[in-house]
Design a protein around this motif. Structure first.
Motif, PDB file in Angstrom:
ATOM      1  N   ARG A   1       1.786   1.515 -10.954  1.00  0.00           N
ATOM      2  CA  ARG A   1       0.509   0.420 -10.956  1.00  0.00           C
ATOM      3  C   ARG A   1       1.352  -1.015 -10.898  1.00  0.00           C
ATOM      4  O   ARG A   1       0.514  -1.962 -10.444  1.00  0.00           O
ATOM      5  CB  ARG A   1       1.230  -0.133 -12.601  1.00  0.00           C
ATOM      6  N   HIS A   2       2.479  -1.531  -9.638  1.00  0.00           N
ATOM      7  CA  HIS A   2       2.723  -1.701  -9.201  1.00  0.00           C
ATOM      8  C   HIS A   2       1.910  -2.036  -7.771  1.00  0.00           C
ATOM      9  O   HIS A   2       0.973  -3.564  -7.790  1.00  0.00           O
ATOM     10  CB  HIS A   2       3.951  -2.378  -8.442  1.00  0.00           C
TER      11      HIS A   2
ATOM     12  N   GLU B   1      -6.504   6.601 -15.582  1.00  0.00           N
ATOM     13  CA  GLU B   1      -6.858   5.286 -14.549  1.00  0.00           C
ATOM     14  C   GLU B   1      -7.188   5.716 -12.912  1.00  0.00           C
ATOM     15  O   GLU B   1      -7.672   5.853 -12.620  1.00  0.00           O
ATOM     16  CB  GLU B   1      -5.702   4.185 -14.744  1.00  0.00           C
TER      17      GLU B   1
ATOM     18  N   LYS C   1       0.669  -0.996   0.252  1.00  0.00           N
ATOM     19  CA  LYS C   1       0.490   0.472  -0.035  1.00  0.00           C
ATOM     20  C   LYS C   1       1.146   1.067  -0.123  1.00  0.00           C
ATOM     21  O   LYS C   1       2.398   1.298   0.421  1.00  0.00           O
ATOM     22  CB  LYS C   1      -0.999  -0.119   1.340  1.00  0.00           C
TER      23      LYS C   1
ATOM     24  N   GLU D   1      -6.108   0.505  -6.460  1.00  0.00           N
ATOM     25  CA  GLU D   1      -7.291   0.131  -4.417  1.00  0.00           C
ATOM     26  C   GLU D   1      -6.472   0.310  -3.914  1.00  0.00           C
ATOM     27  O   GLU D   1      -6.937   0.508  -3.026  1.00  0.00           O
ATOM     28  CB  GLU D   1      -8.173  -0.412  -5.543  1.00  0.00           C
ATOM     29  N   ASN D   2      -5.236   0.910  -3.453  1.00  0.00           N
ATOM     30  CA  ASN D   2      -4.357   0.313  -2.667  1.00  0.00           C
ATOM     31  C   ASN D   2      -3.481   1.896  -2.253  1.00  0.00           C
ATOM     32  O   ASN D   2      -3.127   1.945  -1.113  1.00  0.00           O
ATOM     33  CB  ASN D   2      -2.756  -0.539  -2.796  1.00  0.00           C
TER      34      ASN D   2
ATOM     35  N   GLY E   1      -1.513  -0.769  -7.141  1.00  0.00           N
ATOM     36  CA  GLY E   1      -2.823  -0.667  -7.491  1.00  0.00           C
ATOM     37  C   GLY E   1      -3.574   0.848  -7.384  1.00  0.00           C
ATOM     38  O   GLY E   1      -3.725   0.588  -5.874  1.00  0.00           O
TER      39      GLY E   1
END
Length: 380
Positions: free
Chosen positions: A322-323, A358, A296, A327-328, A325
């Protein structure tokens, strides 16, 4: 592809919601009850009430993109109002069922992620969505059912529209967790109210701008930062790798943990221990690759223009982000700092236009202990 300034809204209309009210059936859960209500002359209410809500958007309608189901699941209302939309779901049977509501909710959580899930129905609809939709993503209910015991609904369709308009226009909107409740319809018809809690979902709340103390100045800011730090630390898990971005708000988290901090750099921690200080993008990628568990990222608003990426934290490269994410990503900031943006969105300038796209939409920002607001993110 939508513009970076467009809010993505998933719309679910339960066309059977509210059918049983006018014909004294005290609900409309289940296909048999809905069929009985229609046979007794009941008129569907959900689409009309959704229109009442969406009309409140006004000029803000240019800043939204709706995703919906076909025909009465959302398409008809959006076509009639001339709102931009894309049909992403077609039910296999008519009339639609609770399974369709859940299938759409799952789609909006995964295949077609949205910034806000907007739905029209009653407590049964809220139950269906709560069962499959992540409880850390914002939703908003338009009341259209017979039973409205759940706290996830606005007080009226017009009120839902006003909340939606505030979100889209970029006003600072607090979020809270609200209970999803429902009653036993069979018992209710027999004169007994038997309510049960089925979970909770995140919903917009009344605007709350009051800080931890009323006075301004350094002491007030320190108390607010301590509250933010307490919230972040409470949610930390030992198996997770945390990338700690630059800035004084993140530094407050590190201070509360008793760890050394690089104010203008990026540090990495896990299980309450400092693993690396002032790391580069390549070092971050290596640490992420070597870590077997979740990762995170904790960041704050950098500079006076509202950037969260691309100003003073280029170590957080597109590859790193990107690693991690989308949502994190955990964004922390005081409400004072957000208010100083005067309604302007947070900005991302990662150097990767596709990633910037994104990252756009509504972002939950932690502003205190169990205190979060929704803020828009836009590309530059």
């Amino acid at each position: 592809m939508t513009s970076s300034n467009v809010i993505r809204i998933g719309l679910i209309i339960n066309p059977l919601a509210g059918l049983g009210g006018s014909v004294a059936l005290k609900g409309s859960d289940g296909a048999a009850t809905a069929a009985q209500a229609l046979a007794l002359g009941a008129q569907p209410q959900a689409q009309q009430r959704t229109m009442q809500a969406l009309k409140q958007l006004g000029a803000c309608s240019e800043q939204v993109q709706f995703y919906c189901g076909s025909d009465e699941l959302g398409e008809q209302v959006l076509q009639q109002l001339g709102l931009p939309h894309q049909v992403v779901y077609h039910p296999s049977t008519q009339p639609s069922t609770a399974a369709d509501t859940q299938a759409m909710a799952r789609m909006f959580a995964t295949e077609q992620p949205v910034d806000l899930l907007l739905f029209a129905g009653g407590d049964g609809t809220a139950r269906d969505i709560c069962a499959v939709y992540p409880d850390d993503r914002p939703v908003l209910g338009i009341p259209a059912g017979v039973k409205i015991h759940s706290g996830v609904y606005a007080i009226s369709p017009a009120a839902a529209g006003k909340v939606l308009q505030k979100l889209v226009s970029g006003e600072l909107t607090s979020v809270t967790r609200a209970d999803v409740m429902d009653i036993d319809e069979e018992a209710f018809r027999a004169g007994t109210v038997r309510a049960k809690r089925y979970g909770e979902m995140m919903v917009p709340a009344e605007l709350q701008y009051i800080q931890a103390v009323k006075m301004g100045g350094k002491e007030s800011d320190e108390l607010v930062l301590a509250d933010i730090a307490a919230d972040v630390i409470e949610s930390m898990e030992d198996d997770t790798l945390y990338i700690m971005g630059s800035g004084s708000t993140v530094a407050a988290v590190m201070e509360e943990l008793g760890l050394a901090n690089t104010l203008l750099g990026v540090d990495v921690i896990a299980a309450g221990q400092l693993l690396a200080q002032d790391v580069t993008a390549k070092q971050l990628e290596a640490l992420i690759t070597a870590h077997a568990g979740p990762v995170k990222l904790v960041i704050t608003v950098i500079g006076g223009q509202g950037h969260i990426f691309g100003r003073g934290n280029q170590q957080l490269s597109p590859a790193v982000i990107r690693h991690v994410g989308v949502e994190n990503i955990i964004v922390v900031a005081t409400k004072r700092k957000l208010q100083q943006l005067n309604g302007r969105p947070l900005l991302v300038d990662t150097g990767d236009p596709e990633l910037d796209q994104e990252l756009t939409g509504l972002q939950t920002v932690t502003c205190g202990y169990h205190d979060q607001v929704l803020v828009r993110i836009a590309g530059v």
